[in-house]
Enzyme design. Structure first.
Site, PDB file in Angstrom:
ATOM      1  CE  LYS A 112      44.420  39.126  44.733  1.00  0.00           C
ATOM      2  NZ  LYS A 112      44.695  39.376  46.161  1.00  0.00           N
ATOM      3  N   GLY A 141      43.764  35.556  46.757  1.00  0.00           N
ATOM      4  CA  GLY A 141      43.582  35.463  48.209  1.00  0.00           C
ATOM      5  C   GLY A 141      44.280  36.596  48.923  1.00  0.00           C
ATOM      6  CB  SER A 143      48.654  37.176  49.141  1.00  0.00           C
ATOM      7  OG  SER A 143      47.916  37.542  47.974  1.00  0.00           O
ATOM      8  CE  LYS A 196      41.959  42.705  46.705  1.00  0.00           C
ATOM      9  NZ  LYS A 196      43.340  43.094  46.978  1.00  0.00           N
ATOM     10  CG  ASP A 249      42.248  39.728  48.687  1.00  0.00           C
ATOM     11  OD1 ASP A 249      43.154  40.337  49.282  1.00  0.00           O
ATOM     12  OD2 ASP A 249      42.297  39.455  47.474  1.00  0.00           O
ATOM     13  CB  THR A 253      42.658  44.960  50.557  1.00  0.00           C
ATOM     14  OG1 THR A 253      43.021  43.670  50.086  1.00  0.00           O
ATOM     15  CG2 THR A 253      43.183  45.983  49.587  1.00  0.00           C
ATOM     16  CD  GLU A 286      45.364  46.297  38.786  1.00  0.00           C
ATOM     17  OE1 GLU A 286      44.544  46.989  38.157  1.00  0.00           O
ATOM     18  OE2 GLU A 286      46.241  45.616  38.234  1.00  0.00           O
TER      19      GLU A 286
END
Length: 336
Positions: A112, A141, A143, A196, A249, A253, A286
């Site tokens: 991502k 998604g 996770s 996100k 997501d 997060t 990230e």
């Protein structure tokens, strides 16, 4: 709903936390090879039946083999299996270069973000390196690796322009506690998954400064609006951002204690330097490089992204987190 399909051959390329978790989950029903670059590390995993560095305490099922043999990992999937790229964004292009010119049935990626130096989304990197001939999909998604490795329920979305590949991914992944949805909005799914992480840094800062749950809810909501603006400007479908890979997501997060990006924000709020925060994390967050790429892209496209700009200011321009929050709160009122 159980998947009644016969076991498939799956190779997961990349043995970080998420690649390992996906390999463990799929090995409950399929014949899985987990490939990593380091021969010593992969031998240790094969011997100890766990990934001690990234996912300690989650034993490998018997049908999961760890290997550093790239050719063997590709041969394992044959013409009918599933090939999953589980590197971070920075590792995607080097991995694809290794795959270039090889006979592979498909490629599904889990990363991502935007590629740091080019600002490209993963599907654009894939198309650039492998061309359009290889069926390609993104699996994304809300996770956390630890929860998936434990077998806790999780819902994901596979996005691809190839309907046969979408069906193959659903047939392979859906079952037990993994629920799979599918769509053809690759851009929307990728933008939601990337941006996100930036918003999670912002909510981490807000929570770390003790600004409360009202502020957190406001940040998540305005963050979703910001993600949707960028995503639709890039050609994504607005409805995608209301789904698992957008709102789902984002909520996970921004609020989950397992979120690395949220922990970056919490650390910055404590007054730690970015270098210190990233070093203490020990994993890739990230959202940090993504903030830079997205700030540049939004400026180029003329998309208003105040939260992204604020986070990038703290990360790269030496702006104090409290100043960042004050600046966001001082913005002129506007229509929602």
């Amino acid at each position: 709903m159980q998947s009644h399909h016969t076991p498939r051959k799956v190779s997961v390329l990349g043995a970080g936390a998420w690649g390992t978790a996906v390999a463990i989950a799929l090995a409950a029903r399929h014949d899985v090879v987990l490939w990593g670059r380091s021969a010593d590390t992969m031998q240790a995993m094969q011997r100890d039946r766990e990934n001690a560095a990234y996912l300690k305490g989650y034993p490998f099922p018997g049908s999961l083999q760890a290997s550093a043999d790239f050719d063997a990992a590709l041969a394992h999937v044959g013409a009918d299996g599933l090939l999953i790229a589980a590197t971070p964004v920075a590792g995607l292009r080097p991995l694809l270069m290794q795959l270039k010119g090889r006979n592979i049935p498909n490629i599904v990626w889990l990363c991502k973000g935007f590629e740091y130096d080019t600002g490209l989304l993963p599907h654009q990197v894939v198309a650039e390196v492998l061309g359009d001939g290889v069926p390609a999909a993104v699996l994304s998604g809300p996770s956390f690796a630890q929860e998936v490795a434990r077998g806790l329920p999780c819902a994901l979305t596979v996005a691809s322009l190839s309907q046969p590949l979408r069906e193959k991914v659903v047939a392979t992944v859906h079952g037990a506690n993994l629920r799979l949805y599918s769509c053809d909005d690759v851009v929307g799914v990728e933008v939601g998954g990337a941006v996100k992480n930036i918003m999670a840094i912002a909510t981490g800062v807000s929570d770390g400064l003790g600004l409360g749950l009202n502020a957190r809810a406001a940040l998540i909501t305005r963050g979703l609006a910001e993600i949707t603006r960028l995503g639709t400007a890039l050609g994504g479908q607005a409805s995608t951002f209301m789904g698992l890979t957008g709102m789902g997501d984002l909520i996970l997060t921004c609020t989950g204690d397992l979120s690395r990006n949220r922990r970056v924000g919490l650390g910055l709020a404590e007054g730690k330097s970015l270098d210190t925060v990233v070093r203490e994390l020990g994993h890739v967050a990230e959202g940090v490089p993504c903030a830079k790429a997205v700030r540049d892209l939004a400026a180029k496209l003329g998309v208003d992204m105040p939260l992204t700009n604020a986070v990038a200011g703290v990360l790269f321009d030496g702006v104090d987190p409290r100043t960042m929050v004050a600046a966001l709160l001082a913005r002129d009122p506007r229509g929602e």
